[in-house]
Design an enzyme around this catalytic site. Sequence first.
Site, PDB file in Angstrom:
ATOM      1  N   SER A 101       4.718 -39.780 -31.947  1.00  0.00           N
ATOM      2  CA  SER A 101       3.536 -40.499 -31.475  1.00  0.00           C
ATOM      3  C   SER A 101       2.264 -39.665 -31.581  1.00  0.00           C
ATOM      4  O   SER A 101       1.166 -40.166 -31.359  1.00  0.00           O
ATOM      5  CB  SER A 101       3.746 -41.005 -30.042  1.00  0.00           C
ATOM      6  OG  SER A 101       3.871 -39.949 -29.112  1.00  0.00           O
ATOM      7  N   PRO A 160       1.517 -39.078 -26.412  1.00  0.00           N
ATOM      8  CA  PRO A 160       0.777 -40.329 -26.678  1.00  0.00           C
ATOM      9  C   PRO A 160       1.656 -41.549 -26.449  1.00  0.00           C
ATOM     10  O   PRO A 160       1.193 -42.566 -25.906  1.00  0.00           O
ATOM     11  CB  PRO A 160       0.378 -40.180 -28.153  1.00  0.00           C
ATOM     12  CG  PRO A 160       0.318 -38.685 -28.370  1.00  0.00           C
ATOM     13  CD  PRO A 160       1.417 -38.111 -27.523  1.00  0.00           C
ATOM     14  N   TYR A 161       2.931 -41.482 -26.825  1.00  0.00           N
ATOM     15  CA  TYR A 161       3.854 -42.591 -26.567  1.00  0.00           C
ATOM     16  C   TYR A 161       3.865 -42.946 -25.081  1.00  0.00           C
ATOM     17  O   TYR A 161       3.733 -44.108 -24.691  1.00  0.00           O
ATOM     18  CB  TYR A 161       5.271 -42.205 -27.022  1.00  0.00           C
ATOM     19  CG  TYR A 161       6.365 -43.087 -26.445  1.00  0.00           C
ATOM     20  CD1 TYR A 161       6.549 -44.389 -26.891  1.00  0.00           C
ATOM     21  CD2 TYR A 161       7.221 -42.609 -25.445  1.00  0.00           C
ATOM     22  CE1 TYR A 161       7.546 -45.203 -26.355  1.00  0.00           C
ATOM     23  CE2 TYR A 161       8.226 -43.413 -24.915  1.00  0.00           C
ATOM     24  CZ  TYR A 161       8.381 -44.703 -25.372  1.00  0.00           C
ATOM     25  OH  TYR A 161       9.368 -45.511 -24.841  1.00  0.00           O
ATOM     26  N   ALA A 162       4.036 -41.911 -24.252  1.00  0.00           N
ATOM     27  CA  ALA A 162       4.140 -42.152 -22.806  1.00  0.00           C
ATOM     28  C   ALA A 162       2.855 -42.768 -22.260  1.00  0.00           C
ATOM     29  O   ALA A 162       2.899 -43.608 -21.356  1.00  0.00           O
ATOM     30  CB  ALA A 162       4.473 -40.845 -22.091  1.00  0.00           C
ATOM     31  N   THR A 164       0.966 -44.821 -23.882  1.00  0.00           N
ATOM     32  CA  THR A 164       0.973 -46.265 -24.208  1.00  0.00           C
ATOM     33  C   THR A 164       1.958 -47.024 -23.330  1.00  0.00           C
ATOM     34  O   THR A 164       1.718 -48.180 -22.992  1.00  0.00           O
ATOM     35  CB  THR A 164       1.294 -46.544 -25.694  1.00  0.00           C
ATOM     36  OG1 THR A 164       2.640 -46.139 -26.003  1.00  0.00           O
ATOM     37  CG2 THR A 164       0.316 -45.846 -26.625  1.00  0.00           C
TER      38      THR A 164
END
Length: 333
Positions: A101, A160-162, A164
Amino acid sequence: MSHHPSHLTAAVPRRAVVTGAAGFIGSHLAHALVQAGAVVIGVDRRGPATDPTAAANLSVLQGLPGYMHVTADLLSCAIEPLLVEANAVFHLAGIPGVRPSWGPKFSEYVASNVLATHRVMEATSRMGVPRLVVASSSSVYGPTDGGASIETDRPQPASPYAVTKLAEEQLCLAHSTQAHCPTSVVALRYFTVYGPRQRQDMFTHRALTAALTGRPLRLYGDGHQRRDFTYVDDAVIATVAAATIPTASGVINVGGGSSASLLEVINIANSLSGREIQVHQENPRSGDVLTTRANPGRAHEVLAWRPQIDLHTGMRAHMQALATGSAAYGHSA
Ligand code: NAD
Ligand code: UGA
């Protein structure tokens, strides 16, 4: 052991929509719902005709009269017609990996995890569907001191994944607090789910595949990182309960069964296969946290749920599925 929770004891919604149904958890959920008598519309931008993983994941559902698959992108498709008379929407579609991510792929994470979720939430509310269950993630907690994370902890997403996934759950919860919103939202923070058809980028799949094939396993870091590994059937049971149980909107941890380090996962894979995995150690990856651990109290209280499957039992079933190479359980390559 059966590879789907055919013994769902809680009530199931009569008619449900499952987004991300061609994926790992979504395909198990859709199957369990149909087995329990629900009519399910599965929506995924991957379809069985063009995507081999989708075809493998969906093969257990093929031909079941209660299931219809719609191949569509939630960023652009008309969602409302799919929700007519639905009693619940399960929103599992999204881009799931932690490590990729960073960098240019981030826009895809935002598109699927945030913008598509916004469209799903608006459609669900407009169509008067009473419950949305949305897939959140243990990663929203970020680094911990090793203790259990409770839903009231302040989230500190470390990738960044977390970020989102936190945006995704909070976006749905914000909608649900609007006076005119007929939909209550239950956001489930799943903790590292494993089992048959697990995504090929995930560790348990890779460890078992290495054990079965003799190919080396890449270990990011020293292997002392711990996860609260959750067997997919357990995750599905909690997810179905979240759709039917009367509760106010909120977040719930869905984690556990076994807290274990990656080295313990490797040991179990070794003992199940009778072969020593060749481990290639690499640098730790950005965005990974050392430990995830679920405080299970709220899941028990609200969903009457406790995980049933320990890691050894779950990995045995996962390995069997890979070893038989049945199309139903995805590719082991
Ligand atoms: P998966 O990749 O196997 O399934 C996700 C599916 O969503 C895919 O089939 C993909 O095609 C679909 N999708 C993505 N964007 C879409 C869009 N714009 N329109 C339509 N379909 C779209 O992932 P999974 O492991 O089954 O995870 C399911 C959900 O659970 C994800 O939201 C993930 O973030 C969350 N989650 C998973 C885990 C885990 O351990 N697997 C843990 C925590 C949270
Ligand atoms: C998993 C899912 O992939 C995410 O979608 C989900 O949001 C998250 O759980 C969650 O609990 O919320 P992760 O815990 O990173 O994320 O699960 P794995 O991809 O299986 O990785 C576990 C550990 O194994 C990580 O430390 C990772 O760096 C390591 N790993 C992974 C390796 O050492 N080698 C590999 O080839 C793959």
